[in-house]
Scaffold this active site. Structure first.
Site, PDB file in Angstrom:
ATOM      1  N   SER A   1       0.898  -0.803   0.297  1.00 50.81           N
ATOM      2  CA  SER A   1      -0.029   0.344   0.521  1.00 50.81           C
ATOM      3  C   SER A   1       1.200   0.874   0.075  1.00 50.81           C
ATOM      4  O   SER A   1       1.644   0.961   0.708  1.00 50.81           O
ATOM      5  CB  SER A   1      -0.640  -0.211   1.142  1.00 50.81           C
ATOM      6  N   GLU A   2       0.312   2.079  -1.120  1.00 53.99           N
ATOM      7  CA  GLU A   2       1.192   3.672  -1.025  1.00 53.99           C
ATOM      8  C   GLU A   2       1.464   4.366  -0.144  1.00 53.99           C
ATOM      9  O   GLU A   2       2.790   4.595   0.494  1.00 53.99           O
ATOM     10  CB  GLU A   2       0.336   4.529  -1.597  1.00 53.99           C
ATOM     11  N   ASN A   3       0.616   3.969   1.143  1.00 52.22           N
ATOM     12  CA  ASN A   3       0.637   4.926   2.263  1.00 52.22           C
ATOM     13  C   ASN A   3       1.680   4.070   3.623  1.00 52.22           C
ATOM     14  O   ASN A   3       2.040   4.477   4.520  1.00 52.22           O
ATOM     15  CB  ASN A   3      -0.189   4.655   3.017  1.00 52.22           C
TER      16      ASN A   3
ATOM     17  N   SER B   1       8.141   3.734   0.672  1.00 45.46           N
ATOM     18  CA  SER B   1       7.300   2.752   0.094  1.00 45.46           C
ATOM     19  C   SER B   1       6.971   4.087  -1.872  1.00 45.46           C
ATOM     20  O   SER B   1       6.855   2.346  -2.496  1.00 45.46           O
ATOM     21  CB  SER B   1       5.782   3.243   0.367  1.00 45.46           C
TER      22      SER B   1
END
Length: 214
Positions: free
Chosen positions: A50-52, A92
């Protein structure tokens, strides 16, 4: 009257999950793509990013079991598999930009027949002001797959000869998964992977308005 049945969002997510290879590192974009996490086959090891700043993301939690300190990039609650980890979003993005993701699954407003992607703005008032991480994913992942309805609410095809919305990336999309068909994109145009029962190749070409190689 149409003689074919569209894939539901859950069925479409299941169709995409079936194509993700064992051992793949995969980012699921905001919106519909997050549903893919709920359909990864139990016997297959797929590491969701996940990007976060999450690696090892699991399916959505059961109702009542949500932890809002554990969310994906779209702020929806998720679960974490054994061995999963959290990290700064700068790390990330280093993963995304560094070619460490095998697949990203993104939504789209338009995809061109050659795989150009427009998925961040339609130019409408109040639209989000910038492209965000989608461009990093689209060019950084080894494969970019799109998950979307084939047609707009007005009945126009989202697969077009040339994108008219602002581009996210050029020539990045390899596959388009829709509620009516799965297609591949290349410099030579569209190719058919599969379509729903009752929908003919000719009717699909009519709906899209573009030739599709068998």
């Amino acid at each position: 009257m149409n003689s074919y049945q569209k894939r539901s969002k859950s069925e479409l997510a299941q169709r995409i999950a079936a194509d993700i290879p064992n051992g793949a590192y995969v980012n699921l974009g905001i919106g519909q793509p997050t549903l893919v996490a709920n359909h990864i086959p139990a016997e297959r090891e797929v590491v969701l990013h996940s990007e976060n700043g999450i690696l090892g993301m699991g399916a959505a939690p059961a109702v009542g079991q949500e932890d809002y300190d554990l969310i994906n990039a779209g702020k929806a609650p998720v679960t974490l598999l054994a061995g999963g980890s959290y990290f700064h979003h700068a790390d990330s993005f280093a993963m995304m930009r560094g070619g460490h993701l095998d697949v990203c699954v993104l939504g789209a407003f338009q995809v061109s027949v050659r795989g150009d992607l427009a998925n961040w703005s339609t130019g409408e008032p109040g639209a989000i002001p910038a492209v965000g991480g989608a461009m990093d994913l689209a060019v950084g992942a080894r494969q970019t797959w799109v998950m979307m309805d084939l047609l707009t609410k007005q009945g126009a095809s989202k697969i077009v000869a040339e994108c008219t919305y602002p581009l996210t990336a050029v020539g990045c999309v390899k596959r388009i998964y829709t509620d009516l068909a799965t297609l591949r994109c290349s410099a030579d145009g569209l190719g058919l992977i599969d379509l729903v029962d009752g929908l003919s190749h000719a009717e699909l070409e009519r709906l899209i308005g573009q030739p599709i190689a068998a």
